[in-house]
Design a protein around this motif. Structure first.
Motif, mmCIF file in Angstrom:
data_model
loop_
_atom_site.group_PDB
_atom_site.id
_atom_site.type_symbol
_atom_site.label_atom_id
_atom_site.label_comp_id
_atom_site.label_asym_id
_atom_site.label_seq_id
_atom_site.Cartn_x
_atom_site.Cartn_y
_atom_site.Cartn_z
ATOM 1 N N PRO A 215 0.814 -1.214 0.000
ATOM 2 C CA PRO A 215 0.000 0.000 0.000
ATOM 3 C C PRO A 215 0.846 1.262 0.000
ATOM 4 N N LEU A 216 1.953 1.230 0.740
ATOM 5 C CA LEU A 216 2.780 2.426 0.839
ATOM 6 C C LEU A 216 3.327 2.827 -0.523
ATOM 7 N N LEU A 217 3.874 1.844 -1.226
ATOM 8 C CA LEU A 217 4.436 2.124 -2.550
ATOM 9 C C LEU A 217 3.346 2.653 -3.476
ATOM 10 N N TRP A 218 2.189 2.030 -3.373
ATOM 11 C CA TRP A 218 1.101 2.451 -4.263
ATOM 12 C C TRP A 218 0.697 3.888 -4.003
ATOM 13 N N VAL A 219 0.575 4.241 -2.720
ATOM 14 C CA VAL A 219 0.189 5.621 -2.391
ATOM 15 C C VAL A 219 1.257 6.580 -2.883
ATOM 16 N N ALA A 220 2.531 6.202 -2.633
ATOM 17 C CA ALA A 220 3.620 7.091 -3.045
ATOM 18 C C ALA A 220 3.601 7.299 -4.556
ATOM 19 N N VAL A 221 3.468 6.195 -5.302
ATOM 20 C CA VAL A 221 3.469 6.311 -6.769
ATOM 21 C C VAL A 221 2.270 7.122 -7.232
ATOM 22 N N ALA A 222 1.123 6.909 -6.579
ATOM 23 C CA ALA A 222 -0.076 7.658 -6.977
ATOM 24 C C ALA A 222 0.142 9.150 -6.755
ATOM 25 N N LEU A 223 0.736 9.511 -5.607
ATOM 26 C CA LEU A 223 0.973 10.936 -5.326
ATOM 27 C C LEU A 223 1.962 11.529 -6.337
ATOM 28 N N LEU A 224 3.052 10.812 -6.537
ATOM 29 C CA LEU A 224 4.068 11.297 -7.479
ATOM 30 C C LEU A 224 3.462 11.488 -8.864
ATOM 31 N N SER A 225 2.747 10.458 -9.347
ATOM 32 C CA SER A 225 2.206 10.553 -10.707
ATOM 33 C C SER A 225 1.158 11.645 -10.802
ATOM 34 N N ALA A 226 0.308 11.756 -9.773
ATOM 35 C CA ALA A 226 -0.744 12.779 -9.847
ATOM 36 C C ALA A 226 -0.123 14.152 -9.983
ATOM 37 N N GLY A 227 0.896 14.423 -9.160
ATOM 38 C CA GLY A 227 1.542 15.735 -9.234
ATOM 39 C C GLY A 227 2.146 15.975 -10.599
ATOM 40 N N LEU A 275 9.473 2.003 -10.379
ATOM 41 C CA LEU A 275 8.875 1.568 -9.115
ATOM 42 C C LEU A 275 7.830 0.468 -9.295
ATOM 43 N N VAL A 276 7.014 0.557 -10.319
ATOM 44 C CA VAL A 276 5.983 -0.476 -10.496
ATOM 45 C C VAL A 276 6.022 -1.022 -11.926
ATOM 46 N N PRO A 277 7.142 -1.637 -12.328
ATOM 47 C CA PRO A 277 7.271 -2.045 -13.735
ATOM 48 C C PRO A 277 6.289 -3.127 -14.149
ATOM 49 N N GLY A 278 5.851 -3.945 -13.222
ATOM 50 C CA GLY A 278 5.025 -5.082 -13.641
ATOM 51 C C GLY A 278 3.553 -4.935 -13.324
ATOM 52 N N ALA A 279 3.159 -3.752 -12.851
ATOM 53 C CA ALA A 279 1.786 -3.616 -12.374
ATOM 54 C C ALA A 279 0.831 -3.415 -13.534
ATOM 55 N N VAL A 281 -2.321 -3.399 -13.513
ATOM 56 C CA VAL A 281 -3.439 -2.507 -13.177
ATOM 57 C C VAL A 281 -3.069 -1.062 -13.496
ATOM 58 N N ALA A 282 -1.825 -0.698 -13.122
ATOM 59 C CA ALA A 282 -1.358 0.654 -13.441
ATOM 60 C C ALA A 282 -1.368 0.858 -14.944
ATOM 61 N N GLY A 283 -0.975 -0.193 -15.682
ATOM 62 C CA GLY A 283 -0.976 -0.098 -17.138
ATOM 63 C C GLY A 283 -2.361 0.212 -17.681
ATOM 64 N N TRP A 284 -3.348 -0.506 -17.144
ATOM 65 C CA TRP A 284 -4.718 -0.275 -17.623
ATOM 66 C C TRP A 284 -5.193 1.123 -17.285
ATOM 67 N N LEU A 285 -4.828 1.580 -16.079
ATOM 68 C CA LEU A 285 -5.241 2.921 -15.654
ATOM 69 C C LEU A 285 -4.623 3.981 -16.564
ATOM 70 N N VAL A 330 4.048 -1.004 -19.318
ATOM 71 C CA VAL A 330 3.877 -1.419 -17.931
ATOM 72 C C VAL A 330 3.161 -2.762 -17.887
ATOM 73 N N GLY A 331 3.874 -3.772 -17.428
ATOM 74 C CA GLY A 331 3.271 -5.084 -17.261
ATOM 75 C C GLY A 331 2.921 -5.779 -18.557
ATOM 76 N N THR A 332 3.725 -5.542 -19.615
ATOM 77 C CA THR A 332 3.460 -6.224 -20.884
ATOM 78 C C THR A 332 4.661 -7.090 -21.246
ATOM 79 N N SER A 333 4.513 -7.878 -22.300
ATOM 80 C CA SER A 333 5.589 -8.780 -22.701
ATOM 81 C C SER A 333 6.742 -7.967 -23.301
ATOM 82 N N PRO A 334 7.959 -8.544 -23.310
ATOM 83 C CA PRO A 334 9.142 -7.793 -23.757
ATOM 84 C C PRO A 334 9.011 -7.240 -25.172
ATOM 85 N N SER A 335 8.446 -8.028 -26.102
ATOM 86 C CA SER A 335 8.409 -7.530 -27.482
ATOM 87 C C SER A 335 7.433 -6.360 -27.607
ATOM 88 N N VAL A 336 6.325 -6.432 -26.868
ATOM 89 C CA VAL A 336 5.362 -5.330 -26.882
ATOM 90 C C VAL A 336 6.012 -4.081 -26.314
#
Lengths: 496, 501
Positions: A215-227, A275-279, A281-285, A330-336
């Motif tokens: 949760p901490l990482l997620w909140v931090a990334v959300a704050l950073l990205s929002a700004g 910070l969240v290379p494989g997420a 969900v973040a990719g979809w967002l 974010v969270g896709t296969s290497p060739s993509v």
């Protein structure tokens, strides 16, 4: 991703090799001061002087291309700054310097013809220099502290540039921008504080290893990205963009749309990939935001009544493509992600060149016809053929028609989306093309209108017309020579 | 042996004209004329050189990498040369015609600039060696023809331009999606590497069929296949030389040429047949041919009638392709050339009637044969060719179509051909009757709508000679079909390459 961003390289113990970087960072500032003191009235001395930072960049490039990606550790008392340079950094630096150069070369004629003698003029030069330096710092930065410094400097320089016209609208727009930038910075700082508190470090390479999902990482990334996304005018945080451009000077608008928003986007991209290379969900967002930006920005541009607003809203739509590119990494296969990686940088470069060229051309057209509305363009194909041509060529890249850089970038993004089976993003890319054509041809259509009385056209200095054309042509030809920068990305310290 | 410079120089002759023309001032019309004609002649020469070289087995290739896995490729083959030859021949004629047609009208610089860009795009389409390069010039063609369509700048022209863009850009987008998907599936396929798709095996057949349909939709917009033809009749508001070019060689033909490439050089006729797509093509072509002819019959004005006739005639090419067997292929390819020659003649003539006499409606044509004999003879040649009477070129096309239908074992196609020829006759013969046998203003009955005396002859020489020349070419293509370098000979050459493994 760490490798692609060049963050994996360990710093050398010696700091002797730092001089080229310092030159690249410092020269624009110096040029700016020089500009304020001499107040050039012609373009060519500006161009000659601006070649100096390019020489410094060439020397830095030789260092990087010969020895691979470089990293530096700078200790300032208890603080440690991490800088690095790989092929991507070099390309972004090159783009920054070229665009600053053209914008500076556009300025003398613009200031003397359109603005006339006024006090604010002298400030344009140092602020532009500061902007170029702070952007260079952002491209080079490998830790959150340097990034924050770069971001704040860039924001302040941008606000200063916005305020230069001194009119009420400009002041209002500038203040609004300042407020937004501060809110963005605040969110960014909070995110940084969270990361620092949890893992006691600020360098990106270290954070990539240390950070654990939670949760901490997620909140931090959300704050950073929002700004950052607020500063980058990414949908749905984009509404401030058009009023700001409407009031600013043309070279300032060009620099802002071409580079400043990209600076914030670049930081956001870097943080998300580190910070969240494989997420996924973040990719979809991110993809959903990007798609919405592409469509909504296109619609706004289509409906806008003023010429400058069309150009400004098209930036929102184009930044959506960048977000889609990021989503595909974010969270896709290497060739993509490999195809999306190349597509994103190509799109960034193509849009920067095309948008700057388009702002110059728009500025020329508005100045010549004395009309800011789209309807005022009737008959410009006779009165201002060259600027109209520049506008048309730049818009080829914005729509993404061949052979422009925008087309090749779209090709790569489409390929990535198809390979990964992301049909939604594919639809968004397709919609963006059609909307792009709709808003661009709405403008071009007016220029073909015959009949009715033609207004008087004011003459525009040729340097202003040539610079617009050069940038537009660069964005057009980038599509055909795209392999050169992209191969650089692959070989020189960019390959995973 | 591989000479890269020749195709590049051919493209450059018209591409470099664009900045040159834009750099010249509007009033420098003499210099512009000289430049235009020199470039057109030069290009005709270069294409002739390539045709000669091609017969002797020389190879012309030029390529560079655009992004990883995607190359820009120029590759000269017989099919491309046919299209390039047609395009450069008709460019010369249309340039001459346009100079006469646009005399004293505004914005000539802009017109000729985009005109050159348009021809450069058709040459690029002809020489393109893979789908990526084809797409590049295909889209460039859309961009360069838009200013020509809206050239007059009045609301009707602007509205037509908007419709034109809506159709062509959407088509272009579909084509782009199809090409990218094909790339994702098999990588970069150069034209002629047909085995690449065939090797994918039956698992990929569904995907390949879907992709074929997407690509066909993209190309069908420009080829004006029903129901994607809506833009074509509206684009008639453009000046006559533009209509001539659009209908004979540039836009419509680019679409048809793309379909030819798709079937023969990307999928291969064998695979297309195997997927059952040829029957689909035949049905689409039949519908388009009959529908176009019916609509043409209902038109009261000359140019719209010719426009709907184009819709119908271009689909003969598609019909020829859809007949499995050498004769069908020859018919499709040869009609690509023949239709261009005949249709361009008809449009020149329509433009001449409008310019000299102010005639736009068909019922105003009474007795025009006496006032403008050479134009009317040229028109008659074109019209008889369209109906398919020997010795005009159109006869050869229909003859081979008929033989192709027999060879492909699709006798119903012959019924379609007969029906369509009857319809062609029904909408062309009344015009010819009015031209030659009805008394009109030239016989002292009534008045021409807006008579002008443009030149020493029946009209300005700039307008007259291109029409006469293309009419002559249409007859020669039919009369000397058996000689080397005739369209039929070229088409046979291409077909031989296609069917010998």
């Amino acid at each position: 991703m760490i490798e692609r961003l060049g963050l994996h390289v360990l710093p050398h113990a010696t700091s002797t090799e730092l001089h080229w970087v310092l030159l690249v960072l410092g020269l624009p500032l110096l040029m700016g001061v020089l500009g304020a003191l001499t107040r050039p009235v012609r373009s060519w001395p500006v161009i000659l002087v601006c070649l100096l930072p390019l020489v410094a960049l060439a020397l830095l490039s030789r260092q990087v291309l010969d020895e691979g990606a470089q990293a530096w550790l700078i200790a300032l008392g208890p603080l440690e700054l991490h800088w690095r340079a790989n092929a991507l950094t070099l390309l972004l630096l090159l783009l920054t310097q070229l665009l600053t150069l053209t914008s500076a070369a556009y300025a003398p004629a613009y200031l003397s013809v359109e603005i006339g003698a006024r006090v604010g003029q002298a400030w344009l030069w140092p602020l532009q220099g500061a902007l170029a330096s702070s952007l260079s710092l952002i491209w080079l930065a490998g830790d959150l502290l340097t990034l924050y410094i770069g971001l704040e400097l860039m924001g302040l320089a941008a606000v200063g540039l916005m305020l230069l016209p001194g009119r009420v609208e400009a002041l209002a727009a500038g203040m609004r921008y300042l407020l937004l930038a501060l809110v963005g910075s605040l969110a960014f700082l909070l995110g940084v504080a969270l990361l620092l508190g949890a893992w006691q470090r600020l360098d990106l390479a270290g954070l990539a290893l240390a950070a654990e999902p939670g949760p901490l990482l997620w909140v931090a990334v959300a704050l950073l990205s929002a700004g950052l996304l607020l500063k980058a005018a990414i949908f749905p945080l984009h509404a401030w963009l058009a009023p700001v451009h409407g009031a600013a000077w043309t070279p300032v608008s060009a620099l802002h749309a071409a580079l400043v928003v990209k600076g914030s986007f670049f930081i956001a991209l870097q943080l998300i990939l580190v910070l969240v290379p494989g997420a996924s969900v973040a990719g979809w967002l991110l993809g959903a935001m990007g798609s919405a930006a592409v469509v909504w920005g296109g619609l706004l541009a289509w409906r806008a009544a003023k010429l400058k607003d069309v150009v400004a809203w098209s930036t929102v739509s184009q930044l959506g493509y960048l977000m889609l590119g990021l989503a595909l990494m974010v969270g896709t296969s290497p060739s993509v992600s490999a195809a999306a990686w190349e597509g994103t940088w190509l799109q960034l470069a193509a849009h920067s060149l095309a948008k700057a060229g388009m702002f110059f051309a728009t500025g020329n057209l508005v100045f010549s016809t004395r009309q800011s509305s789209v309807r005022g363009l009737a008959g410009v194909s006779r009165g201002m053929p060259l600027s109209l041509l520049s506008f048309g060529i730049a818009s080829i890249s914005l729509i993404g028609l061949p052979p422009s850089g925008g087309f090749t970038a779209k090709w790569l993004l489409l390929q990535a989306a198809l390979e990964g089976g992301y049909w939604l993003w594919l639809t968004a890319l397709a919609m963006g093309t059609l909307l792009g054509a709709a808003y661009v041809f709405r403008i071009l259509r007016y220029s073909f209108v015959e009949g009715g009385e033609l207004g008087e056209f004011r003459r525009v200095p040729w340097s202003m017309e040539i610079l617009a054309l050069m940038l537009a042509l660069a964005s057009l030809l980038l599509g055909l020579v795209a392999e050169w920068p992209l191969s650089l990305l692959r070989v020189a310290g960019g390959a995973p | 042996m591989s000479q890269a410079w020749l195709p590049l120089a051919t493209l450059a002759t018209s591409l470099l004209m664009v900045p040159l023309i834009f750099a010249l001032p509007e009033r420098a019309w003499r210099l512009r004329t000289v430049l235009n004609l020199t470039a057109a002649l030069l290009k005709l020469g270069l294409v002739a050189l390539m045709v000669l070289g091609g017969y002797q087995g020389a190879e012309y290739r030029f390529s560079f990498t655009v992004v990883q896995g995607v190359t820009f490729l120029f590759q000269v083959d017989a099919l491309g040369l046919m299209f390039a030859g047609l395009s450069s021949l008709l460019w010369l004629a249309t340039t001459i015609y346009a100079i006469g047609y646009l005399e004293d009208s505004p914005n000539r610089k802009r017109f000729f600039g985009f005109f050159s860009l348009c021809v450069a795009s058709t040459i690029g389409i002809a020489l393109a060696g893979n789908l990526f390069t084809f797409l590049l010039f295909y889209e460039l063609l859309t961009l360069s023809t838009y200013p020509l369509v809206v050239h007059r700048g009045h609301p009707k022209a602007l509205a037509a331009g908007t419709v034109y863009l809506r159709y062509t850009l959407t088509g272009g987008l579909l084509l782009l999606l199809g090409v990218v998907a094909l790339h994702a599936l098999v990588g970069d396929v150069a034209f002629g590497e047909r085995e690449r798709l065939a090797e994918l095996g039956p698992d990929a057949h569904l995907m390949l069929t879907v992709l074929f349909l997407i690509l066909l939709l993209g190309l069908g917009v420009k080829a004006a296949l029903v129901p994607l033809h809506g833009w074509l009749p509206r684009a008639m508001v453009a000046p006559a030389p533009v209509s001539a070019l659009l209908h004979a060689v540039a836009v419509v033909k680019a679409g048809a040429f793309g379909i030819v490439r798709l079937v023969y050089d990307v999928y291969g006729i064998g695979l297309t047949y195997q997927l059952g797509l040829l029957t689909l093509l035949a049905v689409i072509a039949t519908v388009t041919i009959l529908y176009g002819s019916m609509r043409a019959l209902a038109q009261q004005e000359l140019k719209p009638r010719l426009a709907f006739s184009t819709v119908s005639q271009v689909s003969y090419i598609v019909l020829g392709i859809s007949l499995f067997g050498p004769f069908g292929t020859i018919a499709g390819l040869v009609h690509l050339m023949h239709q261009g020659l005949m249709k361009v003649t008809l449009f020149y003539c329509a433009g001449n009637y409008a310019e000299e006499l102010g005639i736009h409606r068909i019922d105003q044509l009474n007795g025009a044969g006496r006032r403008m004999p050479l134009t009317s003879i040229a028109f008659t040649v074109g019209a008889l060719g369209m109906i398919g009477l020997p010795p005009v070129a159109g006869f050869i096309s229909k003859w081979y179509l008929g033989m192709g239908a027999v060879q492909a074992n699709m006798p119903w196609v012959i019924i379609v051909l007969v029906a369509s020829s009857l319809l062609n006759a029904a909408y062309f013969l009344p015009i010819l009757y009015r031209l030659w046998f009805r008394p009109g203003p030239a016989h002292g009955v009534g008045e021409w709508p807006e008579e002008r005396h443009l030149g020493r002859f029946e009209t300005s020489g700039w307008l007259l000679w291109p029409a006469v020349a293309t009419a002559l070419f249409s007859i020669m293509a039919g009369l000397f079909a058996g000689l080397p370098f005739s369209p039929l000979d070229l088409a046979t050459f291409v077909t031989a390459e296609e069917y010998t493994p």
